[in-house]
Design a protein around this motif. Structure first.
Motif, PDB file in Angstrom:
ATOM      1  N   LYS A  34     -16.824  17.029   2.944  1.00  0.00           N
ATOM      2  CA  LYS A  34     -16.097  18.271   3.628  1.00  0.00           C
ATOM      3  C   LYS A  34     -16.030  19.394   3.083  1.00  0.00           C
ATOM      4  O   LYS A  34     -16.362  20.809   3.429  1.00  0.00           O
ATOM      5  CB  LYS A  34     -14.739  18.214   2.674  1.00  0.00           C
ATOM      6  CG  LYS A  34     -13.967  16.597   2.986  1.00  0.00           C
ATOM      7  CD  LYS A  34     -12.879  16.612   2.529  1.00  0.00           C
ATOM      8  CE  LYS A  34     -11.485  17.437   1.835  1.00  0.00           C
ATOM      9  NZ  LYS A  34     -10.768  17.626   1.102  1.00  0.00           N
ATOM     10  N   SER A  41     -10.866  16.941   8.934  1.00  0.00           N
ATOM     11  CA  SER A  41      -9.200  16.675   7.816  1.00  0.00           C
ATOM     12  C   SER A  41      -8.063  17.069   8.190  1.00  0.00           C
ATOM     13  O   SER A  41      -8.346  18.566   8.530  1.00  0.00           O
ATOM     14  CB  SER A  41      -9.407  17.111   6.263  1.00  0.00           C
ATOM     15  OG  SER A  41      -9.733  17.953   5.852  1.00  0.00           O
ATOM     16  N   ARG A  43      -4.189  16.829   7.406  1.00  0.00           N
ATOM     17  CA  ARG A  43      -2.825  16.990   6.139  1.00  0.00           C
ATOM     18  C   ARG A  43      -1.528  16.253   7.050  1.00  0.00           C
ATOM     19  O   ARG A  43      -1.267  18.205   7.809  1.00  0.00           O
ATOM     20  CB  ARG A  43      -2.836  17.532   5.438  1.00  0.00           C
ATOM     21  CG  ARG A  43      -1.682  17.088   4.077  1.00  0.00           C
ATOM     22  CD  ARG A  43      -1.771  17.881   3.407  1.00  0.00           C
ATOM     23  NE  ARG A  43      -1.264  17.236   1.735  1.00  0.00           N
ATOM     24  CZ  ARG A  43       0.016  18.620   1.770  1.00  0.00           C
ATOM     25  NH1 ARG A  43      -0.506  19.557   1.800  1.00  0.00           N
ATOM     26  NH2 ARG A  43       0.734  17.601   0.385  1.00  0.00           N
ATOM     27  N   TYR A  56       2.692  13.205   2.284  1.00  0.00           N
ATOM     28  CA  TYR A  56       1.821  13.657   3.044  1.00  0.00           C
ATOM     29  C   TYR A  56       0.457  12.961   2.935  1.00  0.00           C
ATOM     30  O   TYR A  56       0.337  12.279   2.252  1.00  0.00           O
ATOM     31  CB  TYR A  56       1.416  15.100   2.298  1.00  0.00           C
ATOM     32  CG  TYR A  56       2.182  16.782   3.357  1.00  0.00           C
ATOM     33  CD1 TYR A  56       2.166  16.985   4.156  1.00  0.00           C
ATOM     34  CD2 TYR A  56       2.686  16.783   1.763  1.00  0.00           C
ATOM     35  CE1 TYR A  56       3.255  17.844   4.495  1.00  0.00           C
ATOM     36  CE2 TYR A  56       3.765  17.360   2.446  1.00  0.00           C
ATOM     37  CZ  TYR A  56       3.937  18.385   3.196  1.00  0.00           C
ATOM     38  OH  TYR A  56       4.925  19.088   3.671  1.00  0.00           O
ATOM     39  N   THR A  58      -3.480  12.413   4.133  1.00  0.00           N
ATOM     40  CA  THR A  58      -4.644  13.158   4.719  1.00  0.00           C
ATOM     41  C   THR A  58      -5.314  11.909   5.576  1.00  0.00           C
ATOM     42  O   THR A  58      -5.962  11.409   5.442  1.00  0.00           O
ATOM     43  CB  THR A  58      -6.205  14.108   3.928  1.00  0.00           C
ATOM     44  OG1 THR A  58      -4.472  15.064   3.025  1.00  0.00           O
ATOM     45  CG2 THR A  58      -6.546  14.799   4.106  1.00  0.00           C
ATOM     46  N   TYR A  60      -8.777  12.195   7.885  1.00  0.00           N
ATOM     47  CA  TYR A  60     -10.363  12.304   8.191  1.00  0.00           C
ATOM     48  C   TYR A  60     -11.283  12.006   9.591  1.00  0.00           C
ATOM     49  O   TYR A  60     -10.626  10.927  10.451  1.00  0.00           O
ATOM     50  CB  TYR A  60     -10.938  11.741   6.918  1.00  0.00           C
ATOM     51  CG  TYR A  60     -10.730  12.018   5.614  1.00  0.00           C
ATOM     52  CD1 TYR A  60     -11.153  13.766   5.213  1.00  0.00           C
ATOM     53  CD2 TYR A  60      -9.677  11.978   5.123  1.00  0.00           C
ATOM     54  CE1 TYR A  60     -10.569  14.320   3.876  1.00  0.00           C
ATOM     55  CE2 TYR A  60      -9.559  11.990   3.814  1.00  0.00           C
ATOM     56  CZ  TYR A  60      -9.736  13.655   3.215  1.00  0.00           C
ATOM     57  OH  TYR A  60      -8.858  13.873   2.347  1.00  0.00           O
TER      58      TYR A  60
END
Length: 87
Positions: A34, A41, A43, A56, A58, A60
């Motif tokens: 990252k 990414s 969220r 939430y 996340t 990728y």
């Protein structure tokens, strides 16, 4: 959610490293990817708790183009530095 975006659970299954048992082996490489902008990414809100708070997740996404851009930019910067030293 598009197919090319994956959650941490999917990454965990794919590389066979448990986030709970060995968090540094899981999160340190992901953090570096990252930091170097080799993965995207995002969220997203995925639901609500009983108290009404949002939950939430996340997701990728990795693409080979990101690695090629990183390599090109890194090599370009290194070559530029080397050329300046010889002027």
């Amino acid at each position: 959610m598009r197919v090319d975006w994956v959650a941490l659970d999917d990454i965990e299954k794919e590389i066979n490293i448990s986030r709970q048992d060995n968090p540094s082996m899981f999160y340190k490489p992901l953090s570096a990817l990252k930091k170097w902008r080799l993965v995207d990414s995002v969220r997203r809100a995925t639901g609500k708790t009983r108290q009404g708070n949002n939950t939430y997740t996340t997701y990728y996404k990795w693409t080979p183009e990101r690695f090629l851009v990183y390599l090109r930019d890194t090599l370009h910067a290194k070559c530029e530095t080397e050329l300046k030293m010889f002027k």
